[in-house]
Design a protein around this motif. Structure first.
Motif, short mmCIF file in Angstrom:
data_model
loop_
_atom_site.label_atom_id
_atom_site.label_comp_id
_atom_site.label_asym_id
_atom_site.label_seq_id
_atom_site.Cartn_x
_atom_site.Cartn_y
_atom_site.Cartn_z
N SER A 1 43.49 43.88 49.65
CA SER A 1 43.06 44.24 48.29
C SER A 1 43.51 43.21 47.27
CB SER A 1 43.61 45.62 47.90
OG SER A 1 43.08 46.62 48.70
N ILE A 2 44.76 42.79 47.37
CA ILE A 2 45.29 41.80 46.43
C ILE A 2 44.46 40.52 46.49
CG2 ILE A 2 47.27 40.26 45.99
CD1 ILE A 2 47.78 43.13 45.03
N ALA A 3 44.13 40.07 47.69
CA ALA A 3 43.35 38.84 47.86
C ALA A 3 41.93 39.01 47.30
CB ALA A 3 43.30 38.45 49.34
N GLU A 4 41.32 40.16 47.54
CA GLU A 4 39.98 40.40 47.00
C GLU A 4 40.01 40.42 45.48
OE1 GLU A 4 37.47 42.89 50.33
OE2 GLU A 4 38.53 44.05 48.80
N GLU A 5 41.01 41.09 44.90
CA GLU A 5 41.09 41.20 43.45
C GLU A 5 41.38 39.85 42.79
OE1 GLU A 5 43.97 44.32 42.95
OE2 GLU A 5 42.56 45.84 43.69
N ALA A 6 42.12 39.00 43.46
CA ALA A 6 42.47 37.69 42.90
C ALA A 6 41.32 36.70 42.98
CB ALA A 6 43.70 37.13 43.60
N TYR A 7 40.53 36.75 44.05
CA TYR A 7 39.53 35.70 44.27
C TYR A 7 38.10 36.19 44.50
CZ TYR A 7 43.60 32.79 44.35
OH TYR A 7 44.74 32.17 43.96
N LYS B 1 46.68 36.26 50.90
CA LYS B 1 47.20 37.29 51.79
C LYS B 1 48.60 36.93 52.31
CE LYS B 1 44.79 39.21 54.88
NZ LYS B 1 43.99 39.42 56.07
N ARG B 2 48.88 35.64 52.47
CA ARG B 2 50.18 35.22 52.99
C ARG B 2 51.33 35.54 52.03
NH1 ARG B 2 46.99 31.30 55.61
NH2 ARG B 2 46.95 29.82 53.90
N VAL B 3 51.05 35.56 50.71
CA VAL B 3 52.11 35.79 49.72
C VAL B 3 51.97 37.13 49.01
CG1 VAL B 3 52.51 33.33 49.34
CG2 VAL B 3 50.89 34.55 47.88
N ALA B 4 50.98 37.91 49.39
CA ALA B 4 50.69 39.17 48.70
C ALA B 4 51.74 40.24 49.00
CB ALA B 4 49.31 39.69 49.14
N PRO B 5 51.85 41.20 48.12
CA PRO B 5 52.71 42.36 48.39
C PRO B 5 52.26 43.07 49.66
CG PRO B 5 52.04 42.33 46.09
CD PRO B 5 51.23 41.28 46.79
N THR B 6 53.19 43.83 50.23
CA THR B 6 52.90 44.60 51.45
C THR B 6 53.04 46.09 51.22
OG1 THR B 6 55.20 44.47 52.18
CG2 THR B 6 53.67 42.72 52.95
N ARG B 7 53.34 46.46 49.99
CA ARG B 7 53.52 47.86 49.62
C ARG B 7 52.63 48.15 48.41
NH1 ARG B 7 58.62 50.00 51.58
NH2 ARG B 7 59.61 48.43 52.89
N PRO B 8 52.20 49.40 48.26
CA PRO B 8 51.35 49.73 47.12
C PRO B 8 52.12 49.66 45.80
CG PRO B 8 51.85 51.71 48.39
CD PRO B 8 52.43 50.55 49.15
N PRO C 1 50.62 50.72 42.41
CA PRO C 1 49.45 51.18 41.66
C PRO C 1 49.43 50.79 40.18
CG PRO C 1 50.44 53.00 42.88
CD PRO C 1 51.34 51.82 43.03
N SER C 2 50.59 50.55 39.59
CA SER C 2 50.60 50.20 38.17
C SER C 2 50.54 48.69 37.93
CB SER C 2 51.84 50.79 37.49
OG SER C 2 53.01 50.29 38.10
N ALA C 3 50.51 47.90 39.00
CA ALA C 3 50.43 46.43 38.85
C ALA C 3 49.03 46.03 38.38
CB ALA C 3 50.76 45.76 40.17
N PRO C 4 48.92 44.92 37.65
CA PRO C 4 47.60 44.45 37.22
C PRO C 4 46.71 44.13 38.43
CG PRO C 4 49.37 43.11 36.25
CD PRO C 4 50.00 44.05 37.23
N ASN C 5 45.41 44.41 38.30
CA ASN C 5 44.49 44.15 39.41
C ASN C 5 43.38 43.17 39.06
OD1 ASN C 5 42.93 45.79 37.82
ND2 ASN C 5 42.96 47.53 39.20
N THR C 6 43.56 42.45 37.95
CA THR C 6 42.59 41.42 37.57
C THR C 6 43.33 40.17 37.12
OG1 THR C 6 42.46 42.30 35.32
CG2 THR C 6 40.76 43.05 36.87
N PRO C 7 42.68 38.99 37.29
CA PRO C 7 43.30 37.75 36.84
C PRO C 7 43.42 37.75 35.32
CG PRO C 7 41.53 37.32 38.40
CD PRO C 7 41.46 38.78 38.04
N PRO C 8 44.38 37.03 34.79
CA PRO C 8 45.32 36.14 35.46
C PRO C 8 46.62 36.82 35.90
CG PRO C 8 45.53 35.83 33.11
CD PRO C 8 44.43 36.87 33.32
N LEU C 9 46.92 38.00 35.34
CA LEU C 9 48.21 38.61 35.64
C LEU C 9 48.41 38.93 37.11
CD1 LEU C 9 48.91 40.92 32.57
CD2 LEU C 9 49.99 38.75 33.17
N ASN C 10 47.36 39.38 37.80
CA ASN C 10 47.57 39.70 39.22
C ASN C 10 47.95 38.46 40.02
OD1 ASN C 10 44.97 38.59 39.20
ND2 ASN C 10 44.15 40.06 40.67
N LYS C 11 47.37 37.32 39.66
CA LYS C 11 47.70 36.08 40.39
C LYS C 11 49.13 35.62 40.09
CE LYS C 11 43.02 34.23 40.68
NZ LYS C 11 42.16 33.10 40.29
#
Length: 186
Positions: free
Chosen positions: A50-56, A145-152, A154-164
């Motif tokens: 999910s993190i990778a999809e949301e970032a790129y 995906k190599r540096v992404a979180p491994t735990r949920p 939910p309150s973290a940003p899910n759009t660039p630039p903050l998620n990146k």
């Protein structure tokens, strides 16, 4: 998979099949400890994906696909719901019936999301992006995906630039916690 160049659709479709296999394994498991282990593995994979999809992926969809904003917003909304379920599962007792209810909701939501991506988003992206763009996105998604979180989170940003900016730090903390606890090590 090493240095092999794969386009973003191949990378993400492969992830989808892996998660489906884990869901099959989860459905067959009867022991609570085994169900917890598999659920942790599913969580790790889904959060990284999910993190990778949301970032790129979704920013690219917004840019190149007609109605891309609407498509990306729907996919991000799907991710938010899955992440809420994952957060509940993280706290749930694997021996309790509520755990099974959450697992079933997770499988339903993720399956519908995968079906939508593969049947709608991926064909539109393939139609409107060129091969080089798809390969570049594949590289970016694999790196994320190599540096992404491994735990949920939910309150973290899910759009660039903050998620990146924030995801790699959260990912590092999560991987340290995982290493110390043994989570995801099998």
């Amino acid at each position: 998979m090493g240095d092999e160049k794969r386009d973003v659709i191949e990378v993400l479709t492969h992830d989808h099949r892996e998660v489906e296999e884990m869901f099959d394994e989860l459905a067959a498991a009867t022991d609570a400890d085994e169900r917890r282990r598999i659920t942790d593995d599913v969580t790790i994979e889904l959060v990284r994906h999910s993190i990778a999809e949301e970032a790129y992926l979704y920013p690219a969809v917004r840019k190149v696909v007609p109605d891309g904003d609407q498509i990306a917003d729907r996919e991000i909304s799907d991710h938010a719901e899955v992440e809420r379920i994952l957060k509940e599962l993280e706290k749930a007792d694997a021996a309790h019936e509520s755990f099974n209810t959450l697992v079933n909701r997770l499988i339903e939501d993720v399956s519908a999301h995968v079906e939508d991506e593969e049947g709608n988003l991926f064909p539109k992206l393939a139609e409107h992006a060129d091969a080089d763009q798809l390969l570049e996105l594949g590289d970016k998604v694999q790196s994320a995906k190599r540096v992404a979180p491994t735990r949920p989170h939910p309150s973290a940003p899910n759009t660039p630039p903050l998620n990146k900016l924030l995801a790699p730090g959260a990912g590092l903390v999560d991987r340290v916690r995982d290493r110390l606890s043994g989570r995801g090590s099998d």
